[in-house]
Design a protein around this motif. Sequence first.
Motif, PDB file in Angstrom:
ATOM      1  N   ALA A 106      14.390   8.918   9.944  1.00  0.00           N
ATOM      2  CA  ALA A 106      13.444   9.299   8.881  1.00  0.00           C
ATOM      3  C   ALA A 106      13.543  10.798   8.609  1.00  0.00           C
ATOM      4  N   TRP A 107      13.586  11.590   9.667  1.00  0.00           N
ATOM      5  CA  TRP A 107      13.718  13.046   9.497  1.00  0.00           C
ATOM      6  C   TRP A 107      15.008  13.366   8.734  1.00  0.00           C
ATOM      7  N   LEU A 138       0.842  -1.206   0.000  1.00  0.00           N
ATOM      8  CA  LEU A 138       0.000   0.000   0.000  1.00  0.00           C
ATOM      9  C   LEU A 138       0.875   1.252   0.000  1.00  0.00           C
ATOM     10  N   ILE A 139       1.909   1.260   0.820  1.00  0.00           N
ATOM     11  CA  ILE A 139       2.803   2.422   0.902  1.00  0.00           C
ATOM     12  C   ILE A 139       3.449   2.693  -0.456  1.00  0.00           C
ATOM     13  N   ILE A 140       3.969   1.659  -1.083  1.00  0.00           N
ATOM     14  CA  ILE A 140       4.603   1.817  -2.404  1.00  0.00           C
ATOM     15  C   ILE A 140       3.585   2.338  -3.414  1.00  0.00           C
ATOM     16  N   SER A 141       2.376   1.795  -3.365  1.00  0.00           N
ATOM     17  CA  SER A 141       1.310   2.253  -4.282  1.00  0.00           C
ATOM     18  C   SER A 141       1.001   3.734  -4.085  1.00  0.00           C
ATOM     19  N   LEU A 142       0.936   4.176  -2.835  1.00  0.00           N
ATOM     20  CA  LEU A 142       0.619   5.583  -2.555  1.00  0.00           C
ATOM     21  C   LEU A 142       1.681   6.526  -3.113  1.00  0.00           C
ATOM     22  N   PHE A 143       2.950   6.115  -3.041  1.00  0.00           N
ATOM     23  CA  PHE A 143       4.011   6.942  -3.625  1.00  0.00           C
ATOM     24  C   PHE A 143       3.813   7.085  -5.131  1.00  0.00           C
ATOM     25  N   PHE A 144       3.473   5.980  -5.802  1.00  0.00           N
ATOM     26  CA  PHE A 144       3.295   6.033  -7.253  1.00  0.00           C
ATOM     27  C   PHE A 144       2.001   6.732  -7.653  1.00  0.00           C
ATOM     28  N   ILE A 145       1.004   6.729  -6.769  1.00  0.00           N
ATOM     29  CA  ILE A 145      -0.256   7.417  -7.056  1.00  0.00           C
ATOM     30  C   ILE A 145      -0.082   8.940  -6.937  1.00  0.00           C
ATOM     31  N   LYS A 146       0.670   9.389  -5.943  1.00  0.00           N
ATOM     32  CA  LYS A 146       0.745  10.821  -5.644  1.00  0.00           C
ATOM     33  C   LYS A 146       1.961  11.551  -6.207  1.00  0.00           C
ATOM     34  N   PHE A 147       2.939  10.806  -6.716  1.00  0.00           N
ATOM     35  CA  PHE A 147       4.141  11.431  -7.263  1.00  0.00           C
ATOM     36  C   PHE A 147       4.425  10.859  -8.654  1.00  0.00           C
ATOM     37  N   SER A 148       5.250  11.574  -9.415  1.00  0.00           N
ATOM     38  CA  SER A 148       5.644  11.037 -10.723  1.00  0.00           C
ATOM     39  C   SER A 148       6.410   9.728 -10.496  1.00  0.00           C
ATOM     40  N   LYS A 149       6.503   8.922 -11.554  1.00  0.00           N
ATOM     41  CA  LYS A 149       7.202   7.631 -11.425  1.00  0.00           C
ATOM     42  C   LYS A 149       8.642   7.820 -10.972  1.00  0.00           C
ATOM     43  N   SER A 208      11.031   4.231  11.581  1.00  0.00           N
ATOM     44  CA  SER A 208      11.701   4.990  10.516  1.00  0.00           C
ATOM     45  C   SER A 208      10.875   4.939   9.232  1.00  0.00           C
ATOM     46  N   VAL A 209      10.389   3.765   8.871  1.00  0.00           N
ATOM     47  CA  VAL A 209       9.605   3.625   7.631  1.00  0.00           C
ATOM     48  C   VAL A 209       8.336   4.470   7.705  1.00  0.00           C
ATOM     49  N   VAL A 210       7.595   4.338   8.787  1.00  0.00           N
ATOM     50  CA  VAL A 210       6.321   5.062   8.883  1.00  0.00           C
ATOM     51  C   VAL A 210       6.546   6.568   8.983  1.00  0.00           C
ATOM     52  N   THR A 211       7.528   7.008   9.721  1.00  0.00           N
ATOM     53  CA  THR A 211       7.786   8.446   9.811  1.00  0.00           C
ATOM     54  C   THR A 211       8.201   8.997   8.452  1.00  0.00           C
ATOM     55  N   PHE A 212       9.028   8.271   7.722  1.00  0.00           N
ATOM     56  CA  PHE A 212       9.426   8.668   6.368  1.00  0.00           C
ATOM     57  C   PHE A 212       8.185   8.830   5.485  1.00  0.00           C
ATOM     58  N   VAL A 213       7.306   7.838   5.524  1.00  0.00           N
ATOM     59  CA  VAL A 213       6.077   7.864   4.720  1.00  0.00           C
ATOM     60  C   VAL A 213       5.192   9.045   5.129  1.00  0.00           C
ATOM     61  N   VAL A 214       5.035   9.243   6.422  1.00  0.00           N
ATOM     62  CA  VAL A 214       4.198  10.347   6.912  1.00  0.00           C
ATOM     63  C   VAL A 214       4.777  11.691   6.466  1.00  0.00           C
ATOM     64  N   LEU A 215       6.092  11.855   6.559  1.00  0.00           N
ATOM     65  CA  LEU A 215       6.702  13.130   6.170  1.00  0.00           C
ATOM     66  C   LEU A 215       6.475  13.442   4.687  1.00  0.00           C
ATOM     67  N   LEU A 234      13.839   4.409  -3.227  1.00  0.00           N
ATOM     68  CA  LEU A 234      15.272   4.108  -3.094  1.00  0.00           C
ATOM     69  C   LEU A 234      15.861   4.774  -1.847  1.00  0.00           C
ATOM     70  N   THR A 235      15.420   5.996  -1.568  1.00  0.00           N
ATOM     71  CA  THR A 235      15.865   6.690  -0.349  1.00  0.00           C
ATOM     72  C   THR A 235      15.366   5.947   0.890  1.00  0.00           C
ATOM     73  N   LEU A 236      14.129   5.499   0.832  1.00  0.00           N
ATOM     74  CA  LEU A 236      13.554   4.724   1.931  1.00  0.00           C
ATOM     75  C   LEU A 236      14.364   3.447   2.176  1.00  0.00           C
ATOM     76  N   LEU A 237      14.726   2.752   1.104  1.00  0.00           N
ATOM     77  CA  LEU A 237      15.523   1.525   1.238  1.00  0.00           C
ATOM     78  C   LEU A 237      16.914   1.825   1.800  1.00  0.00           C
ATOM     79  N   ALA A 238      17.522   2.914   1.359  1.00  0.00           N
ATOM     80  CA  ALA A 238      18.830   3.322   1.899  1.00  0.00           C
ATOM     81  C   ALA A 238      18.708   3.618   3.391  1.00  0.00           C
ATOM     82  N   MET A 239      17.615   4.262   3.777  1.00  0.00           N
ATOM     83  CA  MET A 239      17.396   4.572   5.187  1.00  0.00           C
ATOM     84  C   MET A 239      17.244   3.296   6.005  1.00  0.00           C
ATOM     85  N   VAL A 240      16.466   2.338   5.492  1.00  0.00           N
ATOM     86  CA  VAL A 240      16.267   1.067   6.205  1.00  0.00           C
ATOM     87  C   VAL A 240      17.606   0.347   6.373  1.00  0.00           C
TER      88      VAL A 240
END
Length: 191
Positions: free
Chosen positions: A170-171, A43-54, A118-125, A62-68
């Motif tokens: 995440a910040w 769902l999180i990945i889908s929301l990124f692609f729905i609300k932002f350009s590809k 970290s994942v959820v805060t990144f997504v929320v931000l 990729l930034t999220l994965l680097a953070m993890v």
Amino acid sequence: MLDKILQWDRETFVYLNSLGIEEYDLFWSTVTKFPPWIPLFALIISLFFIKFSKREALFMILTLLAMVFFVSTFTDLTKNVVARLRPNNDEELNTLIRILRSPSGFSFFSGHASSSFSVVTFVVLFLRHKFKWVYLFYIWPILFAMSRIYVGVHFPVDVIVGALVGIFSAWLFCKLYGLLISPYLKSNHHV
């Protein structure tokens, strides 16, 4: 001071862990694993692609994965330096508590808490201005982190510090994205 914190930590852990009820063991044993949460990640990945350009969505992921990767590496290094026994491996405690899982690694700080917060805060931000309900994603790290106390493998301080490390990471990675990646995407977009 540290002794008082550690004493509070142990006493609070024993109290919270003892609140466990056998009828809920399956729930908490399931919640504490990663696979049940895979639909949330989808769902999180889908929301990124729905609300932002590809391109933006791809760079955010990729930034999220680097953070993890950063958070899990930092967590593992800290665990090995501090070398605090998990409650389930502490001979003074393990006869007083309910143990549903028995990992052997060290306890401080919780990787479940640091990675999930970290994942959820990144997504929320990134998505808080797109979806007001995105804060509901915090249900995952809260349950995920609480489960670690319930199953007998982390002290409260492990979970609290893990959550704070996750939120700060995440910040930090959102700031780095804004400084390093976002300008690059905008400059290439107009070419």
